[in-house]
Design a protein around this motif. Structure first.
Motif, short mmCIF file in Angstrom:
data_model
loop_
_atom_site.label_atom_id
_atom_site.label_comp_id
_atom_site.label_asym_id
_atom_site.label_seq_id
_atom_site.Cartn_x
_atom_site.Cartn_y
_atom_site.Cartn_z
N PRO A 270 0.80 -1.22 0.00
CA PRO A 270 0.00 0.00 0.00
C PRO A 270 0.84 1.28 0.00
N GLU A 271 1.99 1.24 0.65
CA GLU A 271 2.82 2.44 0.68
C GLU A 271 3.30 2.79 -0.71
N THR B 6 0.46 4.50 -2.44
CA THR B 6 0.30 5.88 -1.99
C THR B 6 1.34 6.79 -2.61
N GLU C 179 0.72 10.10 -5.09
CA GLU C 179 1.28 11.44 -4.87
C GLU C 179 2.01 11.93 -6.12
N PRO D 9 -5.72 -3.92 -0.11
CA PRO D 9 -4.95 -2.96 0.71
C PRO D 9 -4.39 -1.80 -0.11
N LEU E 64 -7.32 0.49 -1.02
CA LEU E 64 -7.74 1.27 0.14
C LEU E 64 -6.81 2.48 0.34
N GLN F 11 -7.69 6.47 -0.89
CA GLN F 11 -7.72 7.44 0.20
C GLN F 11 -6.77 8.59 -0.07
N ARG G 94 -7.67 13.00 -1.09
CA ARG G 94 -7.17 14.27 -0.56
C ARG G 94 -7.15 15.35 -1.64
N TYR G 95 -7.00 14.92 -2.87
CA TYR G 95 -6.92 15.88 -3.97
C TYR G 95 -8.14 15.80 -4.86
N GLN H 196 -14.92 -2.77 2.31
CA GLN H 196 -14.53 -1.54 2.99
C GLN H 196 -14.17 -0.44 2.00
N ARG I 57 -16.42 3.72 2.90
CA ARG I 57 -15.78 4.74 3.73
C ARG I 57 -16.36 6.12 3.49
N LEU J 120 -16.07 7.86 0.73
CA LEU J 120 -15.21 8.70 -0.11
C LEU J 120 -15.90 8.96 -1.44
#
Lengths: 400, 325, 290
Positions: free
Chosen positions: A87-88, A91, A95, A112, A115, A119, A123-124, A137, A141, A143
């Motif tokens: 997941p990292e 993410t 970005e 994962p 998710l 998420q 944010r953007y 899930q 959430r 979103l």
């Protein structure tokens, strides 16, 4: 190294072919960046690669057909991110895609990763279309940016259950006893839990539930348990390698249950398995994502996907369809503005995809019409046996 | 420890605080936050292994404990994350204490100790995946509710600063330990445990203290990771990836130095990003694995040319630094 | 609840699988016993060997049991070169640097395989792949029986090599007393490289034995690494007999705990035994020194 060069050269050749098509190259047509996120290194690399191929085919097709017409023929440019199977990694790529100004992101594959990435994208306010990730899930959430074209876990397992009962009833109820074999991760354990809760209510007896890790070095003991219990039905939910090992061991030990009814199985609807081990694969059923065999585009996409010795599985048509869905939303929004695209997705009624769903209808980000289908390996081919409107073969059950 | 001083720590702290102000792109912020978490985990490892000489291959056990404790305290007991944080760190310390007590009691050293920590981490991973209390295979999802009272910040820089604050704290802690009597005992154990014991040092207690502190730092990293990602499963919390990162960073940076983990984490992760972005721009994702081949090769080369780690290079370049305390 | 038949069959399965684990652990234990390094690249080298078997079969049409005669010397050479010209010079003999270098190697090898072969899982189909041997109520897989016998043979051969040949004696000398060996004229770098080469050769043999019934993707070897480490510690680092015994025992433990606890939770059995042995008798069966 030849495979790498060949892939790069093929990509380059394809791109140049597209670009030299007359009337397509307009210096002033804008380019819309689309983030494609897939795990192409690490443990999930096998699935990630097939997802990437599907997305690529979709993007190429849209561009070849003139791009986004409502935006003056704007072409879609892939901004690819390797989620590195964690997941990292997902993410970090989101970005990066944000900094490149993508209009939307498609993919993720594993729950994962989906998710975390959706998420981060929220944010953007970047619209995020989940390709496979089945965890419920993901869409629970709240979103607004997250959409899922394919069915979630609850839908798949409920359909698997219903269709199993229908299948059994239609054959005169030959099966009563069941052994469940599942990978010990998210979807396998969840599937086993649901089956344990519901199957007894539908008249089945679960003799045993066997969890196994991924990777598994050996499945002989699982086969041994199945042999000793002698169930009518084996319900396996595993990734590719483990199911291939199990199926081969069952064949070798001459274990032939009345049916093998897989759910979300990595090998049961995978042409590599069918071609390499026809005997072990024969008559295995699966309830899984799958392309709609009746739609004419399916064959085209399949042909494009099977180049370079690759095989046909569900990741490719799903990602292809997600990209087409996105392009349709951008087309209707007439803009690459994130809010407008998100809105267009939310009220989308897209039907030119190659999945066995009707027109899309998103509620809380989940396409309510999404559903799995039941397939069965027959004569070295993967046929759809349920539901009737997508079926191209009759089920062969019981197998013995 | 040569080259460190309260002054240099202060300077580094100031630089770290300034980072989120200078590098405002979200890509950079995300990177710094993650690198900070890895640094913190690595700083924990460094105290036990770098200063104490006890190499652990299973620091994931502490990372995962911190992460899961943080998540479960919020999700199952409804605790506020600011309250959950110190509790989770303490739980991490307890796990470290227990593993240390068992392993050091049995006089495990060297590779045996390393492998037993690996085994403990794996046991925790398998259990976490199997038990429903920890969410089983579905993992734990911390509900999204932005608010600084909930340790979920709208401004990404805040979490970044929080992580960096912990990193600076760990730098101070490491330096303080290095200068203390406890630190001296620790180094004595590393250099020659039998001699140290012969001289009257209670080596068992020293190692036990070290592993407890080490575990607490790495658990703190896990807690912060849980707040950053808001989703955990057994592989994320207890998987080999964090055990490896926690040991790679200090070795690359300079094992047994105050700044080693920080420098190493930055270099490792930075190198990974550079190779990934560079190769991705050349191949568009069509050649998976190539960037990692470059990364692995560079890792080997870095060891060949900087055998004392990157801090070792710094020492070589500054021969007239003041003597270590 | 469980019939004795099943338990016997599970034990048989465990023995068969355990022998291959032992073979994989043999290389690791020798490398540890002599070089005192934990080789993190072990899994990646095994994966590379498995791909080599795949290529031999798919491209050159060589059966795995014949390919072993080609691949064993090839991988011996590869291992020798890796240790002598990559690991040793890069790490300068420093323990923590060796860790880093072998980790870096494992990343390079795994991803080179990914870039070359892509991420798909491959298998080979040999005519005897599904053959079974009937022993009472048991249906034993023929390739697995062959693997069992071969592992024993390799262990015995290796044992003989260490005792009877000059190189073997040199290896044992270096393992026991490095400085002294250098003083009597043994080239320690050469012996280190030879040992590493033997380790890689064992992996090549294991790969040939595994491929008829298993599969390969760039990460396959990793699945065997932890188990191999466990066996090495259990059997005593540096002990060949220990690795063999340890392999068989771990095979049986894995099999039985998988049977009783389920395959997933059953993996805990291996690590619990591992921890218990370490806490009670850290030097393993053979009592070899750290």
């Amino acid at each position: 190294m030849t495979a790498t060069r060949r892939t790069v050269l093929t990509g380059a050749a394809a791109t140049s072919a597209v670009l030299t098509m007359p009337g397509l190259v307009r210096a002033q047509a804008p380019q819309i960046k689309i983030g494609i996120l897939q795990p192409v290194t690490g443990a999930l690399a096998q699935d990630g690669e097939y997802g990437r191929i599907g997305a690529e085919i979709g993007l190429n097709e849209i561009n070849a057909a003139g791009g986004i017409k409502s935006m003056g023929g704007a072409t879609l440019q892939m901004v690819f991110g390797d989620a590195r199977s964690n997941p990292e990694g997902g993410t970090a790529e989101v970005e990066r895609m944000q900094s490149e100004g993508v209009a939307a992101i498609v993919g993720g594959f594993a729950s994962p990763i989906c998710l975390a990435a959706s998420q981060a994208a929220s944010r953007y306010d970047i619209p995020y279309i989940v390709d496979v990730g089945v965890s419920d899930q993901i869409v629970n959430r709240g979103l607004k940016n997250t959409f899922r074209l394919g069915p979630g876990f609850g839908t798949v397992t409920a359909a698997a259950l219903d269709n199993l009962v229908k299948l059994n009833d239609a054959a005169g109820k030959p099966a009563k006893t069941v052994v469940i074999v599942h990978e010990d991760g998210l979807f396998g354990s969840g599937m086993a839990k649901l089956m344990n809760a519901e199957l007894p209510n539908r008249g089945f007896e679960i003799m045993e539930t066997i969890a196994h890790p991924t990777p598994s070095r050996d499945m002989s003991n699982v086969a041994l348990r199945i042999k000793s219990l002698n169930p009518d039905l084996v319900v396996p939910s595993s990734y590719y390698g483990e199911f291939v090992l199990l199926a081969r061991t069952l064949q070798q030990q001459k274990i032939r249950p009345k049916g093998v009814y897989a759910v979300l199985n990595g090998a049961a609807s995978n042409f590599r398995f069918v071609k390499e081990f026809p005997e072990a694969a024969n008559l295995v059923m699966d309830c899984n994502h799958w392309a709609d065999p009746r739609k004419p585009k399916t064959a085209t996409v399949r042909a494009a996907a099977e180049k370079d010795g690759r095989f046909w599985l569900y990741n490719t048509p799903l990602n292809y369809s997600c990209v087409r869905l996105l392009a349709d939303a951008i087309e209707r929004a007439g803009s690459a503005d994130r809010a407008k695209v998100t809105e267009a997705l939310a009220n989308s009624t897209f039907s030119d995809h190659i999945m066995p769903y009707g027109p899309t209808k998103f509620v809380n980000g989940q396409n309510t019409g999404a559903a799995p289908v039941n397939t069965q390996v027959q004569n070295g081919d993967i046929k759809v046996i349920f539901p009737a409107e997508f079926a191209d073969a009759k089920p062969v059950f019981p197998a013995t | 420890m040569k080259g460190a001083s309260w002054l240099s720590i202060g300077v580094v702290a100031a630089m770290l605080v300034a980072l989120p102000l200078l590098l405002t792109s979200n890509v950079a912020l995300n990177f710094i936050t993650f690198a900070g978490i890895i640094t913190l985990a690595a700083q924990g490892w460094n105290i036990l292994a770098g200063y104490g000489g006890q190499f652990s291959f299973g620091h994931a056990a502490f990372f995962g404990t911190g992460a899961y404790a943080m998540a479960l305290l919020q999700v199952r007991l409804g605790l506020n994350p600011w309250l959950a944080l110190p509790i989770a760190i303490a739980i991490g310390g307890v796990v470290g204490f227990l593993i240390g007590a068992l392993s050091f009691r049995a006089r495990l050293r060297g590779s045996y100790f390393a492998l037993v920590t690996l085994a403990f981490a794996e046991v925790l991973r398998i259990l976490t995946n199997a038990l429903s209390f920890t969410g089983g295979a579905a993992g734990v999802l911390i509900p999204l509710r932005v608010g600084s009272d909930n340790m979920q910040f709208r401004d990404a820089r805040v979490l970044c600063w929080l992580v960096l604050a912990f990193v600076v704290g760990a730098l101070c802690l490491t330096y303080a330990i290095a200068r203390s009597r406890f630190g001296a005992y620790l180094v004595a154990v590393r250099e020659n445990e039998d001699a140290a014991r012969a001289l009257g040092v209670d080596t068992f207690l020293v190692k036990l203290k070290a592993i407890t502190v080490s575990a607490m730092l790495t658990a703190a990293a896990g807690c912060l990771y849980a707040q950053k990602s808001l989703y955990l499963d057994a592989g994320i919390g207890f998987g080999p990836w964090i055990s490896i990162d926690a040991l790679l960073a200090p070795i690359v940076g300079g094992i047994g130095t105050v700044f080693g983990p920080l420098v190493g984490a930055a270099a490792l992760l930075g190198l990974g990003e550079v190779t990934k972005t560079l190769i991705a721009s050349l191949t568009g994702g069509a050649a998976p694995g190539v960037d990692l081949i470059v990364f692995g090769a560079l890792l080997i080369l870095s060891v060949a040319f900087a055998p004392q780690g990157l801090m070792g290079l710094v020492r070589v370049l500054r021969p007239a630094s003041k003597g270590g305390a | 609840m469980l019939k004795p038949d099943i338990i016997i069959a599970a034990v048989a399965n465990g023995l068969l699988t355990g022998a291959v684990y032992a073979l994989i652990a043999l290389g690791l234990t020798l490398v540890y016993g002599v070089l005192h390094i934990i080789n993190f690249a072990h899994g990646a080298i095994l994966t590379a060997a498995m791909f080599a078997v795949f290529v031999c079969h798919q491209v050159f049409r060589i059966d795995p049991y014949l390919a072993v005669f080609v691949l064993t010397p090839l991988f011996f050479g590869l291992g020798y070169v890796l240790q002598r010209y990559v690991i040793d010079p890069a790490s300068h003999g420093n323990d923590s640097n060796i860790l880093l270098v072998t980790l870096g190697l494992s990343i390079v090898i795994e991803n080179a395989l990914l870039a070359t072969f892509r991420s798909d899982t491959r298998s080979i189909d040999v005519p005897y792949g599904f053959s079974v041997l009937e022993v009472g109520p048991l249906l034993l897989s023929v390739p697995k029986v062959i693997a069992f016998v071969t592992s024993f043979a390799v262990a015995v051969l290796l044992g003989l090599l260490l005792v009877k040949t000059d190189t073997g004696k040199a290896i044992r000398a270096v393992a026991k007393e490095k400085a002294g060996s250098a003083l009597v004229g043994i080239s320690v770098e050469h012996i280190y490289a030879v040992t590493f080469g033997i380790g890689a050769a064992c992996l090549a043999i294991a790969a040939c034995l595994l491929m008829p019934t298993y599969l390969v993707n760039p990460r396959s070897g990793d699945a065997f690494v932890l188990v191999a480490f466990t066996i090495v510690v259990l059997g005593g680092m540096g002990s060949i007999g220990g690795a063999l015994a340890g392999g068989l025992i771990i095979g049986i433990v894995e099999s039985l705990s998988g049977l009783f606890l389920g395959e997933s939770l059953g993996q805990i059995g291996i690590f619990l035994i591992f921890i218990l042995v370490l806490l009670v008798k850290p030097t393993g069966f053979s009592g070899a020194r750290v």
